[in-house]
Write a protein that holds these residues in place. Structure first.
Motif, PDB file in Angstrom:
ATOM      1  N   ILE A  64     -32.041  35.132   0.495  1.00  0.00           N
ATOM      2  CA  ILE A  64     -30.632  34.814   0.217  1.00  0.00           C
ATOM      3  C   ILE A  64     -30.207  35.460  -1.104  1.00  0.00           C
ATOM      4  O   ILE A  64     -29.123  36.061  -1.207  1.00  0.00           O
ATOM      5  CB  ILE A  64     -30.417  33.280   0.165  1.00  0.00           C
ATOM      6  N   GLU A  65     -31.069  35.359  -2.105  1.00  0.00           N
ATOM      7  CA  GLU A  65     -30.760  35.940  -3.413  1.00  0.00           C
ATOM      8  C   GLU A  65     -30.579  37.451  -3.336  1.00  0.00           C
ATOM      9  O   GLU A  65     -29.623  38.009  -3.894  1.00  0.00           O
ATOM     10  CB  GLU A  65     -31.871  35.590  -4.393  1.00  0.00           C
ATOM     11  N   GLN A  66     -31.492  38.133  -2.621  1.00  0.00           N
ATOM     12  CA  GLN A  66     -31.392  39.603  -2.536  1.00  0.00           C
ATOM     13  C   GLN A  66     -30.140  40.041  -1.788  1.00  0.00           C
ATOM     14  O   GLN A  66     -29.480  41.012  -2.174  1.00  0.00           O
ATOM     15  CB  GLN A  66     -32.651  40.191  -1.864  1.00  0.00           C
ATOM     16  N   PHE A  67     -29.793  39.338  -0.714  1.00  0.00           N
ATOM     17  CA  PHE A  67     -28.542  39.643  -0.025  1.00  0.00           C
ATOM     18  C   PHE A  67     -27.353  39.438  -0.958  1.00  0.00           C
ATOM     19  O   PHE A  67     -26.453  40.284  -1.047  1.00  0.00           O
ATOM     20  CB  PHE A  67     -28.374  38.740   1.209  1.00  0.00           C
ATOM     21  N   SER A  68     -27.349  38.325  -1.660  1.00  0.00           N
ATOM     22  CA  SER A  68     -26.188  37.926  -2.465  1.00  0.00           C
ATOM     23  C   SER A  68     -25.910  38.901  -3.602  1.00  0.00           C
ATOM     24  O   SER A  68     -24.750  39.250  -3.857  1.00  0.00           O
ATOM     25  CB  SER A  68     -26.390  36.517  -3.018  1.00  0.00           C
ATOM     26  N   ILE A  69     -26.970  39.354  -4.307  1.00  0.00           N
ATOM     27  CA  ILE A  69     -26.723  40.247  -5.445  1.00  0.00           C
ATOM     28  C   ILE A  69     -26.255  41.625  -4.987  1.00  0.00           C
ATOM     29  O   ILE A  69     -25.755  42.413  -5.791  1.00  0.00           O
ATOM     30  CB  ILE A  69     -27.961  40.382  -6.352  1.00  0.00           C
ATOM     31  N   ASN A  70     -26.383  41.909  -3.678  1.00  0.00           N
ATOM     32  CA  ASN A  70     -25.877  43.167  -3.132  1.00  0.00           C
ATOM     33  C   ASN A  70     -24.558  42.995  -2.389  1.00  0.00           C
ATOM     34  O   ASN A  70     -24.105  43.904  -1.684  1.00  0.00           O
ATOM     35  CB  ASN A  70     -26.934  43.795  -2.207  1.00  0.00           C
ATOM     36  N   GLY A  71     -23.949  41.825  -2.549  1.00  0.00           N
ATOM     37  CA  GLY A  71     -22.631  41.587  -1.966  1.00  0.00           C
ATOM     38  C   GLY A  71     -22.631  41.440  -0.461  1.00  0.00           C
ATOM     39  O   GLY A  71     -21.621  41.697   0.200  1.00  0.00           O
ATOM     40  N   ILE A  72     -23.759  41.025   0.112  1.00  0.00           N
ATOM     41  CA  ILE A  72     -23.875  40.851   1.567  1.00  0.00           C
ATOM     42  C   ILE A  72     -23.793  39.358   1.888  1.00  0.00           C
ATOM     43  O   ILE A  72     -24.429  38.533   1.223  1.00  0.00           O
ATOM     44  CB  ILE A  72     -25.223  41.414   2.075  1.00  0.00           C
ATOM     45  N   ASP A  73     -23.015  39.022   2.890  1.00  0.00           N
ATOM     46  CA  ASP A  73     -22.890  37.623   3.325  1.00  0.00           C
ATOM     47  C   ASP A  73     -24.177  37.209   4.040  1.00  0.00           C
ATOM     48  O   ASP A  73     -24.388  37.565   5.201  1.00  0.00           O
ATOM     49  CB  ASP A  73     -21.679  37.474   4.245  1.00  0.00           C
ATOM     50  N   TYR A  74     -25.010  36.457   3.349  1.00  0.00           N
ATOM     51  CA  TYR A  74     -26.301  36.082   3.937  1.00  0.00           C
ATOM     52  C   TYR A  74     -26.132  35.149   5.130  1.00  0.00           C
ATOM     53  O   TYR A  74     -26.989  35.092   6.016  1.00  0.00           O
ATOM     54  CB  TYR A  74     -27.224  35.454   2.889  1.00  0.00           C
ATOM     55  N   GLU A  75     -25.019  34.425   5.192  1.00  0.00           N
ATOM     56  CA  GLU A  75     -24.801  33.500   6.301  1.00  0.00           C
ATOM     57  C   GLU A  75     -24.541  34.245   7.617  1.00  0.00           C
ATOM     58  O   GLU A  75     -24.652  33.665   8.693  1.00  0.00           O
ATOM     59  CB  GLU A  75     -23.651  32.549   5.985  1.00  0.00           C
ATOM     60  N   ALA A  76     -24.204  35.528   7.503  1.00  0.00           N
ATOM     61  CA  ALA A  76     -23.991  36.341   8.707  1.00  0.00           C
ATOM     62  C   ALA A  76     -25.306  36.942   9.211  1.00  0.00           C
ATOM     63  O   ALA A  76     -25.331  37.616  10.247  1.00  0.00           O
ATOM     64  CB  ALA A  76     -22.987  37.457   8.408  1.00  0.00           C
ATOM     65  N   GLN A  77     -26.400  36.693   8.482  1.00  0.00           N
ATOM     66  CA  GLN A  77     -27.713  37.192   8.866  1.00  0.00           C
ATOM     67  C   GLN A  77     -28.598  36.004   9.270  1.00  0.00           C
ATOM     68  O   GLN A  77     -28.301  34.861   8.937  1.00  0.00           O
ATOM     69  CB  GLN A  77     -28.375  37.934   7.695  1.00  0.00           C
ATOM     70  N   ASP A  78     -29.678  36.281   9.965  1.00  0.00           N
ATOM     71  CA  ASP A  78     -30.657  35.235  10.280  1.00  0.00           C
ATOM     72  C   ASP A  78     -31.845  35.361   9.334  1.00  0.00           C
ATOM     73  O   ASP A  78     -32.461  36.432   9.242  1.00  0.00           O
ATOM     74  CB  ASP A  78     -31.155  35.352  11.728  1.00  0.00           C
ATOM     75  N   ILE A  79     -32.173  34.277   8.650  1.00  0.00           N
ATOM     76  CA  ILE A  79     -33.343  34.231   7.766  1.00  0.00           C
ATOM     77  C   ILE A  79     -34.189  33.061   8.248  1.00  0.00           C
ATOM     78  O   ILE A  79     -33.770  31.901   8.141  1.00  0.00           O
ATOM     79  CB  ILE A  79     -32.937  34.044   6.298  1.00  0.00           C
ATOM     80  N   ILE A  80     -35.349  33.368   8.799  1.00  0.00           N
ATOM     81  CA  ILE A  80     -36.144  32.360   9.503  1.00  0.00           C
ATOM     82  C   ILE A  80     -37.500  32.189   8.825  1.00  0.00           C
ATOM     83  O   ILE A  80     -38.224  33.162   8.608  1.00  0.00           O
ATOM     84  CB  ILE A  80     -36.342  32.771  10.983  1.00  0.00           C
ATOM     85  N   VAL A  81     -37.831  30.937   8.480  1.00  0.00           N
ATOM     86  CA  VAL A  81     -39.151  30.629   7.921  1.00  0.00           C
ATOM     87  C   VAL A  81     -40.043  30.168   9.071  1.00  0.00           C
ATOM     88  O   VAL A  81     -39.898  29.051   9.576  1.00  0.00           O
ATOM     89  CB  VAL A  81     -39.056  29.545   6.830  1.00  0.00           C
ATOM     90  N   GLU A  82     -40.931  31.069   9.502  1.00  0.00           N
ATOM     91  CA  GLU A  82     -41.782  30.755  10.650  1.00  0.00           C
ATOM     92  C   GLU A  82     -42.924  31.752  10.732  1.00  0.00           C
ATOM     93  O   GLU A  82     -42.820  32.884  10.250  1.00  0.00           O
ATOM     94  CB  GLU A  82     -40.956  30.802  11.945  1.00  0.00           C
ATOM     95  N   ASP A  83     -43.997  31.348  11.361  1.00  0.00           N
ATOM     96  CA  ASP A  83     -45.102  32.247  11.664  1.00  0.00           C
ATOM     97  C   ASP A  83     -44.567  33.372  12.556  1.00  0.00           C
ATOM     98  O   ASP A  83     -43.942  33.121  13.593  1.00  0.00           O
ATOM     99  CB  ASP A  83     -46.199  31.457  12.397  1.00  0.00           C
ATOM    100  N   VAL A  84     -44.795  34.619  12.139  1.00  0.00           N
ATOM    101  CA  VAL A  84     -44.265  35.768  12.887  1.00  0.00           C
ATOM    102  C   VAL A  84     -44.740  35.767  14.337  1.00  0.00           C
ATOM    103  O   VAL A  84     -43.968  36.058  15.265  1.00  0.00           O
ATOM    104  CB  VAL A  84     -44.650  37.091  12.184  1.00  0.00           C
ATOM    105  N   PHE A  85     -45.995  35.404  14.580  1.00  0.00           N
ATOM    106  CA  PHE A  85     -46.531  35.405  15.947  1.00  0.00           C
ATOM    107  C   PHE A  85     -45.837  34.355  16.811  1.00  0.00           C
ATOM    108  O   PHE A  85     -45.585  34.570  17.995  1.00  0.00           O
ATOM    109  CB  PHE A  85     -48.047  35.184  15.909  1.00  0.00           C
ATOM    110  N   LYS A  86     -45.516  33.238  16.212  1.00  0.00           N
ATOM    111  CA  LYS A  86     -44.775  32.198  16.924  1.00  0.00           C
ATOM    112  C   LYS A  86     -43.361  32.679  17.237  1.00  0.00           C
ATOM    113  O   LYS A  86     -42.828  32.440  18.318  1.00  0.00           O
ATOM    114  CB  LYS A  86     -44.729  30.925  16.070  1.00  0.00           C
TER     115      LYS A  86
END
Length: 397
Positions: free
Chosen positions: A261-283
């Motif tokens: 979220i921080e990296q998106f925000s400092i570059n002026g990108i709406d992070y809410e328009a992206q998916d950021i998922i905390v999960e095991d990649v294989f799952k």
């Protein structure tokens, strides 16, 4: 640092040593050096006692020490270290004058002539990383060289070696002025939030700079991009800035959410328009197949080794199967960016994993381009493992 121990080279390794192979390990020497102290100077000789090279003792996961000089009467001292760092800085002067990139590697261990030490630059701040107690025994000489050679804002260090039997990733403010964190740096005009005071991982892996730029400039416009093992979302930020229609970032670490979220925000990108998922990649791969999700670009940049509650991942053993998971959710004519920093196999073997993965899924592919380490991550031709990064852009046909 005053002690000098004689070490005999194993006969079959003498020629590689003479040609400049820098790593000492228990297989390529015959002398027992259990009584050596960290930082002791080692003099390597052949079976007849003739001088080959000299270096230092420093136990780390790669070996027992590094060779530094092939000149018998050259001392490993402050002047020696000063000249090595000076040469490294001179080779990277163009980076210092860049307005678009203010984060890069200044000194890359054995590639710049001193294994076990790296130095990174973050907008006036220097970060020294020590990979053994032996390397750390030279800390005064390294810090003094940075003092004399640069106009720095501050110096930080991280000790990346075991102490009292435990692996410690310790960091330290050394001197100068402390920045307010996050420290904002630029890479190809993209901003990154950096934390020099927060463990071993500062916020971005500098060795992927050229790959990120390529993804932004040539592979993202109008694409749905999946970034797996996403860490702080650097690839996703580049993809979004390159015009991706949507990015999905997946990483198991809880703090990857706030960091991304921080990296998106400092570059002026709406992070809410992206998916950021905390999960095991294989799952997540299984979830994507079940929900019939597919992507135009899938980025695979796993650690060499990772363990979660249900999975243990080793790049050397499991990368092929990881690729098969990615192939299943990549659109036809889509792109897979396959990357690994595992140094135990080379690019040829890595391409073998790719070929096998496609054959086992009855798929066809075309390799579009490939990358290794960027120029500031200087490598040594005599030590192939130093060029550890392998990145292949693959089109799924």
């Amino acid at each position: 640092m005053t002690k000098e121990k004689i070490v005999k080279a194993s006969p079959k390794y003498i020629q590689p040593f003479l040609k400049g192979f820098p790593l000492l390990n228990k297989e390529n020497v015959t002398t027992s050096i259990e009584d050596a102290q960290d930082g002791d100077i080692l003099k390597l000789v052949d079976t007849n006692g003739r001088f080959i090279a000299k270096g230092y003792y420093g136990l780390q996961n790669k070996g027992i020490g590094w060779l530094l000089s092939w000149k018998e009467h050259e001392d490993i001292d402050k002047e020696f270290i000063y000249k090595k760092i000076q040469a490294a800085i001179n080779q990277r002067l163009h980076f210092y004058y860049s307005e678009d990139t203010t984060a890069f590697r200044v000194f890359n261990g054995e590639g710049d002539g001193f294994g076990g030490v790296t130095i990174d630059y973050f907008d006036g701040y220097y970060l020294i990383q020590w990979y053994s107690k032996g390397a750390y025994s030279f800390h005064e000489e390294v810090v003094q060289s940075i003092r004399e050679l640069t106009e720095y804002k501050g110096i930080y260090q991280k000790k990346r070696f075991a102490q009292e039997g435990k692996y410690v990733e310790e960091d330290d403010f050394v001197e100068g002025t402390r920045p307010s964190f996050p420290l904002l740096v630029k890479e190809n005009g993209v901003q990154f939030a950096i934390y020099l005071n927060d463990g071993a991982m500062v916020g971005v892996f500098l060795d992927q700079r050229e790959v990120r730029k390529r993804i932004r400039d040539a592979y993202s416009e109008g694409k749905r991009v999946l970034n797996t093992f996403s860490y702080t979302g650097a690839f996703s930020v580049y993809a979004a800035l390159g015009g991706a229609s949507h990015t999905t970032s997946v990483d198991l670490a809880n703090r990857s959410l706030s960091k991304t979220i921080e990296q998106f925000s400092i570059n002026g990108i709406d992070y809410e328009a992206q998916d950021i998922i905390v999960e095991d990649v294989f799952k997540y791969f299984k979830y994507a197949v079940k929900k019939q999700l597919s992507f135009d670009v899938v980025i695979l940049d796993p650690p060499s080794f990772a363990r979660s509650k249900k999975h243990t991942f080793s790049a050397a053993k499991d990368y092929k199967d990881l690729l098969k998971e990615a192939i299943a959710i990549t659109e036809k004519n889509g792109t897979i960016v396959a990357s690994t920093n595992c140094s135990t196999f080379n690019m040829k073997k890595f391409k073998g994993f790719i070929d096998t993965a496609f054959k086992e899924t009855n798929g066809e592919y075309k390799i579009l381009e490939e990358y290794t380490l960027p120029e500031d991550f200087k490598t040594l031709s005599q030590y192939k493992q130093s060029d550890y990064l392998k990145v292949v852009f693959i089109r799924k046909l």
